[in-house]
Design a protein around this motif. Structure first.
Motif, PDB file in Angstrom:
ATOM      1  N   GLY A 100       0.780  -1.227   0.000  1.00  8.17           N
ATOM      2  CA  GLY A 100       0.000   0.000   0.000  1.00  8.17           C
ATOM      3  C   GLY A 100       0.808   1.271   0.000  1.00  8.17           C
ATOM      4  O   GLY A 100       0.348   2.312   0.478  1.00  8.17           O
ATOM      5  N   LEU A 101       2.009   1.230  -0.578  1.00 12.63           N
ATOM      6  CA  LEU A 101       2.852   2.426  -0.621  1.00 12.63           C
ATOM      7  C   LEU A 101       2.300   3.393  -1.671  1.00 12.63           C
ATOM      8  O   LEU A 101       2.002   2.991  -2.800  1.00 12.63           O
ATOM      9  CB  LEU A 101       4.292   2.040  -0.959  1.00 12.63           C
ATOM     10  N   PRO A 102       2.170   4.693  -1.343  1.00 12.57           N
ATOM     11  CA  PRO A 102       1.553   5.630  -2.286  1.00 12.57           C
ATOM     12  C   PRO A 102       2.529   6.119  -3.349  1.00 12.57           C
ATOM     13  O   PRO A 102       3.707   6.309  -3.092  1.00 12.57           O
ATOM     14  CB  PRO A 102       1.118   6.782  -1.390  1.00 12.57           C
ATOM     15  N   TYR A 103       2.002   6.322  -4.562  1.00 11.41           N
ATOM     16  CA  TYR A 103       2.752   7.051  -5.582  1.00 11.41           C
ATOM     17  C   TYR A 103       1.961   8.256  -6.071  1.00 11.41           C
ATOM     18  O   TYR A 103       2.415   8.992  -6.959  1.00 11.41           O
ATOM     19  CB  TYR A 103       3.142   6.144  -6.751  1.00 11.41           C
ATOM     20  N   CYS A 140      10.620  -6.950  -6.278  1.00 12.29           N
ATOM     21  CA  CYS A 140       9.485  -6.958  -7.203  1.00 12.29           C
ATOM     22  C   CYS A 140       8.420  -6.010  -6.675  1.00 12.29           C
ATOM     23  O   CYS A 140       8.074  -6.066  -5.489  1.00 12.29           O
ATOM     24  CB  CYS A 140       8.914  -8.363  -7.355  1.00 12.29           C
ATOM     25  N   ALA A 141       7.925  -5.144  -7.541  1.00 12.97           N
ATOM     26  CA  ALA A 141       6.884  -4.198  -7.160  1.00 12.97           C
ATOM     27  C   ALA A 141       5.671  -4.390  -8.054  1.00 12.97           C
ATOM     28  O   ALA A 141       5.796  -4.733  -9.238  1.00 12.97           O
ATOM     29  CB  ALA A 141       7.388  -2.764  -7.268  1.00 12.97           C
ATOM     30  N   MET A 142       4.489  -4.157  -7.482  1.00 10.23           N
ATOM     31  CA  MET A 142       3.237  -4.318  -8.219  1.00 10.23           C
ATOM     32  C   MET A 142       2.329  -3.134  -7.930  1.00 10.23           C
ATOM     33  O   MET A 142       1.838  -2.977  -6.812  1.00 10.23           O
ATOM     34  CB  MET A 142       2.549  -5.622  -7.817  1.00 10.23           C
ATOM     35  N   PRO A 143       2.122  -2.258  -8.919  1.00 13.79           N
ATOM     36  CA  PRO A 143       1.226  -1.118  -8.715  1.00 13.79           C
ATOM     37  C   PRO A 143      -0.210  -1.421  -9.107  1.00 13.79           C
ATOM     38  O   PRO A 143      -0.487  -2.260  -9.971  1.00 13.79           O
ATOM     39  CB  PRO A 143       1.818  -0.063  -9.659  1.00 13.79           C
ATOM     40  N   SER A 144      -1.135  -0.715  -8.480  1.00 15.98           N
ATOM     41  CA  SER A 144      -2.490  -0.591  -8.983  1.00 15.98           C
ATOM     42  C   SER A 144      -2.590   0.727  -9.742  1.00 15.98           C
ATOM     43  O   SER A 144      -1.696   1.571  -9.664  1.00 15.98           O
ATOM     44  CB  SER A 144      -3.509  -0.607  -7.844  1.00 15.98           C
ATOM     45  N   TYR A 145      -3.689   0.907 -10.456  1.00 13.06           N
ATOM     46  CA  TYR A 145      -3.918   2.146 -11.194  1.00 13.06           C
ATOM     47  C   TYR A 145      -5.421   2.347 -11.316  1.00 13.06           C
ATOM     48  O   TYR A 145      -6.204   1.407 -11.161  1.00 13.06           O
ATOM     49  CB  TYR A 145      -3.251   2.091 -12.580  1.00 13.06           C
ATOM     50  N   LEU A 202       5.574  -3.617  -2.538  1.00 15.26           N
ATOM     51  CA  LEU A 202       6.984  -3.884  -2.798  1.00 15.26           C
ATOM     52  C   LEU A 202       7.408  -5.126  -2.027  1.00 15.26           C
ATOM     53  O   LEU A 202       7.207  -5.204  -0.812  1.00 15.26           O
ATOM     54  CB  LEU A 202       7.840  -2.686  -2.384  1.00 15.26           C
ATOM     55  N   PHE A 203       7.987  -6.080  -2.742  1.00  9.14           N
ATOM     56  CA  PHE A 203       8.453  -7.334  -2.140  1.00  9.14           C
ATOM     57  C   PHE A 203       9.968  -7.397  -2.266  1.00  9.14           C
ATOM     58  O   PHE A 203      10.511  -7.194  -3.359  1.00  9.14           O
ATOM     59  CB  PHE A 203       7.787  -8.519  -2.831  1.00  9.14           C
ATOM     60  N   ALA A 218      12.628   5.326  -7.335  1.00  6.93           N
ATOM     61  CA  ALA A 218      13.174   6.252  -6.344  1.00  6.93           C
ATOM     62  C   ALA A 218      13.343   5.587  -4.983  1.00  6.93           C
ATOM     63  O   ALA A 218      14.220   5.962  -4.200  1.00  6.93           O
ATOM     64  CB  ALA A 218      12.274   7.478  -6.232  1.00  6.93           C
ATOM     65  N   ARG A 219      12.492   4.598  -4.708  1.00  6.84           N
ATOM     66  CA  ARG A 219      12.594   3.895  -3.417  1.00  6.84           C
ATOM     67  C   ARG A 219      13.794   2.955  -3.397  1.00  6.84           C
ATOM     68  O   ARG A 219      14.358   2.684  -2.332  1.00  6.84           O
ATOM     69  CB  ARG A 219      11.304   3.121  -3.154  1.00  6.84           C
TER      70      ARG A 219
END
Length: 264
Positions: A45-48, A99-104, A58-59, A128-129
């Motif tokens: 649930g990290l915000p962008y 590995c990162a997985m975004p929602s949109y 983020l895993f 950036a993270r």
């Protein structure tokens, strides 16, 4: 584009996959168990951005990550979110990658062009993270389209070295004739502007297009068109259909993981 008497049938997937209804709940349960087992190495649930769906998970591997794989989910730009696919990070983590997985934001609230910009913003925030890591963007179906868009010349992402679109929608023009366009609200201008097959691959970014060999003919055509326009490799994965072609991302020894991460 290919001739088709019924555009909706051409892009229907579940109707041609035995037991299709069982896949989504299985994905969700497996993803939930994966996150729980990962513990503190799952940062969720990290915000962008400020919108409700502008979040990413983020895993992290057990050691310092050597690269960053971003997976963009599918669902014809209308359904699903990052939470259903967490388990697909297993292959990357076993290889020592993050590995990162975004929602949109989904249609009809957002147009596809807006989703493209959101995923680009997510990738920039993820990079950036974990600064300085090589980044590979992959994604499936509508996420295959969005991952391909990340590799196009009009978008510059920090650290991006490769895109691996899986079962991508590369030419959006055929979707104008489908009933789903009542939700997507695509027009000719946006279909042209948002079709990776009509856009050049960014210099310095490699690409490999992936698709299940048992997918609908329209998806095989879409994958082949993108590979030809970008002059990049494409793989039709034997025996795989639209719903199980992504399973190989969970296997670090798979050919799909190799296409994403080998040589980087």
């Amino acid at each position: 584009m290919p001739q088709m008497s019924d555009p909706d049938r051409a892009y229907a997937n579940g109707a041609f996959i035995p037991g299709a209804d069982a896949f989504p709940p299985r994905w969700e349960a497996t993803a939930r168990d994966f996150r729980a087992a990962l513990g503190a190495r799952a940062e969720c649930g990290l915000p962008y951005g400020p919108a409700p769906r502008q979040r990413f998970d983020l895993f992290l591997p057990e050691t310092t990550p050597r690269g960053l794989l971003v997976f963009v989910h599918g669902g014809y730009w209308m359904v699903f979110g990052r939470e259903s696919w967490s388990h697909l990070a297993a292959g990357a983590l076993a290889r020592g990658w993050a590995c990162a997985m975004p929602s949109y934001t989904l249609a009809p609230e957002a147009r596809i062009s807006t989703m493209t910009q959101e995923v680009a913003a997510a990738c920039s925030a993820i990079a950036a993270r974990l600064p300085g890591l090589p980044m590979v963007v992959t994604g499936h179906s509508a996420g295959g389209h969005l991952s391909a868009r990340m590799g196009c010349a009009d978008i510059a992402l920090p650290g991006l070295v490769r895109v691996v679109p899986i079962s991508p929608l590369a030419d959006l023009a055929p979707l104008l004739a489908t009933t789903m366009n009542k939700t997507l609200h695509l027009d000719q201008e946006e279909a042209q502007a948002e079709s990776p097959a009509f856009l050049p691959l960014r210099a310095g970014v490699a690409a490999h297009v992936w698709v299940g060999a048992q997918e609908r003919p329209a998806f095989l055509w879409q994958a082949r068109v993108l590979s030809e326009e970008w002059d990049c490799p494409w793989t039709a994965d034997p025996g795989r259909h639209h719903f199980d072609v992504i399973d190989a991302l969970a296997d670090p020894a798979s050919a799909l993981c190799a296409a994403c991460m080998d040589g980087i």
